[in-house]
Design a protein around this motif. Structure first.
Motif, PDB file in Angstrom:
ATOM      1  N   ASP A  20       6.815   4.227 -36.771  1.00 54.69           N
ATOM      2  CA  ASP A  20       6.874   5.189 -37.870  1.00 54.69           C
ATOM      3  C   ASP A  20       6.756   4.429 -39.192  1.00 54.69           C
ATOM      4  O   ASP A  20       7.695   3.753 -39.620  1.00 54.69           O
ATOM      5  CB  ASP A  20       8.187   5.967 -37.808  1.00 54.69           C
ATOM      6  CG  ASP A  20       8.330   6.967 -38.952  1.00 54.69           C
ATOM      7  OD1 ASP A  20       7.323   7.206 -39.654  1.00 54.69           O
ATOM      8  OD2 ASP A  20       9.444   7.486 -39.155  1.00 54.69           O
ATOM      9  N   SER A  67       6.374   5.813 -42.150  1.00 54.30           N
ATOM     10  CA  SER A  67       6.689   6.663 -43.307  1.00 54.30           C
ATOM     11  C   SER A  67       7.506   5.954 -44.387  1.00 54.30           C
ATOM     12  O   SER A  67       7.289   6.215 -45.583  1.00 54.30           O
ATOM     13  CB  SER A  67       7.398   7.941 -42.847  1.00 54.30           C
ATOM     14  OG  SER A  67       8.604   7.642 -42.158  1.00 54.30           O
ATOM     15  N   LYS A 106       5.653   4.459 -47.401  1.00 55.87           N
ATOM     16  CA  LYS A 106       5.049   5.319 -48.424  1.00 55.87           C
ATOM     17  C   LYS A 106       5.992   5.616 -49.574  1.00 55.87           C
ATOM     18  O   LYS A 106       5.609   6.236 -50.558  1.00 55.87           O
ATOM     19  CB  LYS A 106       4.582   6.627 -47.765  1.00 55.87           C
ATOM     20  CG  LYS A 106       3.562   6.403 -46.655  1.00 55.87           C
ATOM     21  CD  LYS A 106       3.233   7.692 -45.926  1.00 55.87           C
ATOM     22  CE  LYS A 106       2.259   7.427 -44.768  1.00 55.87           C
ATOM     23  NZ  LYS A 106       1.959   8.655 -43.989  1.00 55.87           N
ATOM     24  N   GLU A 143      13.872   4.591 -47.911  1.00 60.57           N
ATOM     25  CA  GLU A 143      13.864   5.089 -46.534  1.00 60.57           C
ATOM     26  C   GLU A 143      14.205   3.999 -45.512  1.00 60.57           C
ATOM     27  O   GLU A 143      14.337   4.292 -44.330  1.00 60.57           O
ATOM     28  CB  GLU A 143      12.496   5.696 -46.200  1.00 60.57           C
ATOM     29  CG  GLU A 143      12.199   6.992 -46.941  1.00 60.57           C
ATOM     30  CD  GLU A 143      13.186   8.093 -46.584  1.00 60.57           C
ATOM     31  OE1 GLU A 143      13.366   8.359 -45.385  1.00 60.57           O
ATOM     32  OE2 GLU A 143      13.794   8.669 -47.501  1.00 60.57           O
ATOM     33  N   GLU A 195      -1.501   0.151 -44.512  1.00 58.90           N
ATOM     34  CA  GLU A 195      -0.177   0.692 -44.201  1.00 58.90           C
ATOM     35  C   GLU A 195       0.684  -0.308 -43.426  1.00 58.90           C
ATOM     36  O   GLU A 195       1.901  -0.375 -43.605  1.00 58.90           O
ATOM     37  CB  GLU A 195      -0.327   1.982 -43.385  1.00 58.90           C
ATOM     38  CG  GLU A 195       0.980   2.700 -43.117  1.00 58.90           C
ATOM     39  CD  GLU A 195       0.757   3.994 -42.355  1.00 58.90           C
ATOM     40  OE1 GLU A 195       1.138   5.061 -42.870  1.00 58.90           O
ATOM     41  OE2 GLU A 195       0.203   3.941 -41.233  1.00 58.90           O
TER      42      GLU A 195
END
Length: 493
Positions: free
Chosen positions: A296, A298, A301, A307, A368
């Motif tokens: 993951d 995420s 970002k 996070e 990423e």
């Protein structure tokens, strides 16, 4: 009437043992077993009488099999010793250092190979020092002070070939030796590499691709490396068409590993391999490829890194971390901003130098994952930082394999017999263990930037033994070598 009894001296040994006692031999009972030794006499000028001198072990005697010749005596009888060179100057410092530093290994070799441990030690030393072909082994042995320490052995070409075959035929003894280094509380890393065979007689050598981009017949070597001992502890030589992931289960079983933490590389991850480790009830840390859908990304970002679960410092850099659990397995995501910048710069540079392979679209697709490292693990009692540091110890096994190929030159073999190849590999494994232990000694003393293990051995080898008036004396030591020895607290006697 007088009855005269004739007193007879009876032997304490049974007839089935006595019938093998010949002139010039002596029967001995040791721990309930019978052994036959050479025996002779020597005049004692002080006591003015002859005294018994016990010689070499000839073999053992059992009631079922009778006389069983010892392997060492068989080798001695089959291959006549090559005439040793009577050199007045011999290498001393390096051989002394190896025998002194690795006494623990040598003691284990005495127990595992009681008949040929002297030859095993000598062959391993010569491999470590010189990478010499078999035909030059006797010369290297004669030029070393080991020939004075082990005066009864010979390492001529035929003898060495026979020794390789003997060692190679005794895999159980090799495994018994290696099992001494297996600890269930350890972190065990494993990795595989190739061994090119230049013989058409080795059936296990199969055509395969290697890092040098050729398709020579080769075998695969699967290594196990101890994070605790900082050294290789186990290996298996596999056919060239068997990859390390397929042989992993059998290797784990042969090594007797039951509780250690297994640290693998990215190529090992698969559902089948994870299931294998789970069925063996083993803990593991396995990295995931960046395109693995289980990761993951995420948190990447969010610009402020909010996070992530937190961060820790590693080698003066800060690493962010996040953990998620999927089907009982923990997935760790680590993010290193310094590494991200480096990878971005590297990729953008390659767009200009290799446009046929790199593009701006490719950069956007991969960006990423830049700066990230992800693992899957079933360890429940370690923090994210601890898991990260456990995996980072993999650098040790990669350094070891590099030394195996580029320093000891063990990535090529000219053995013409598969059994002999197994023996050759074990001698190489011992040399590799000793090399890496020297490397760790230098690393602990912060000397690896200035000197390599081979450099240290080269300096020590300049310390000679010189024969003067029938006595061996140690030669002078150069100032440079003396300073190096003082820094490493080496005191040659």
């Amino acid at each position: 009437m007088y009855v005269i009894y004739k007193c007879m001296k009876t032997s304490p040994h049974p007839e089935w043992a006595l019938e093998h006692k010949k002139p010039g031999t002596e029967l001995r009972k040791i721990n309930g077993r019978y052994y036959l030794y050479e025996v002779s006499s020597k005049w004692d000028s002080d006591k003015k009488r002859a005294k018994k001198v016990t010689g070499k072990l000839l073999g053992k005697i059992t009631e079922e099999k009778g006389f069983v010749e010892s392997d060492k005596n068989k080798l001695r009888r089959t291959f006549k010793p090559t005439t040793s060179l009577s050199l007045p100057i011999k290498e001393y410092g390096a051989s002394w250092f190896v025998c002194e530093s690795f006494q623990d290994d040598i003691e284990l070799l005495k127990k595992t190979f009681p008949d040929i441990w002297e030859e095993v030690v000598s062959l391993s030393f010569i491999r470590l020092m010189y990478n010499t072909p078999i035909k030059n082994t006797q010369f290297r042995f004669d030029a070393s002070y080991l020939s004075q320490i082990f005066p009864e052995i010979s390492l001529g070409e035929k003898r060495v070939s026979a020794l390789y075959r003997k060692i190679g035929s005794e895999r159980e003894s090799v495994v018994a030796y290696m099992k001494n280094f297996i600890n269930d509380q350890d972190h065990i890393m494993f990795d595989g590499t190739n061994l090119v065979s230049h013989s058409q007689k080795i059936e296990a050598a199969k055509i395969g691709y290697n890092s040098k981009q050729d398709y020579d017949p080769q075998l695969n070597i699967l290594f196990l490396f101890s994070s605790e001992l900082k050294s290789p502890v186990f290996y298996r030589l596999l056919p060239g068409n068997i990859r390390d992931v397929k042989a992993f289960k059998l290797t784990i079983q042969e090594a007797g590993i039951s509780k250690a933490v297994v640290i693998a590389d990215k190529g090992f991850y698969s559902k089948d391999n994870i299931e294998t480790l789970e069925n063996l009830d083993l803990k593991f840390v396995i990295p995931l490829r960046r395109n693995n859908p289980a990761i993951d990304y995420s948190p990447m970002k969010i610009p402020d890194n909010s996070e992530f679960d937190g961060y820790f410092e590693y080698q003066k850099r800060f690493v962010w971390h996040r953990k998620q659990t999927i089907d009982g397995m923990d997935i760790y995501l680590f993010y290193d901003p310094y590494l991200r910048q480096k990878e971005e710069n590297d990729y953008l540079t390659r767009i200009g130098t290799h446009p046929e392979k790199y593009s701006l679209n490719g950069f956007r697709e991969k960006s990423e994952g830049f700066g990230t490292l992800s693992f899957i693990s079933n360890i429940k009692d370690q923090t994210s930082e601890q898991v990260y540091k456990i995996y980072k110890t993999r650098n040790e096994i990669e350094t070891m394999i590099d030394a195996m190929k580029n320093v000891l030159e063990m990535d090529n073999s000219y053995m013409q017999n598969e059994i002999a190849l197994q023996g050759w590999m074990f001698i190489g494994f011992l040399a590799l263990r000793w090399y890496y232990r020297i490397y760790m000694m230098l690393k602990e003393n912060k000397k690896t930037k200035n000197i390599a293990p081979k450099d240290l051995l080269m300096h020590l080898a300049e310390i000679k033994k010189i024969k003067m008036d029938g006595m061996w004396v140690t030669s002078e030591i150069t100032t440079r070598t003396q300073k190096l020895m003082e820094k490493l607290m080496i005191h040659i006697t």
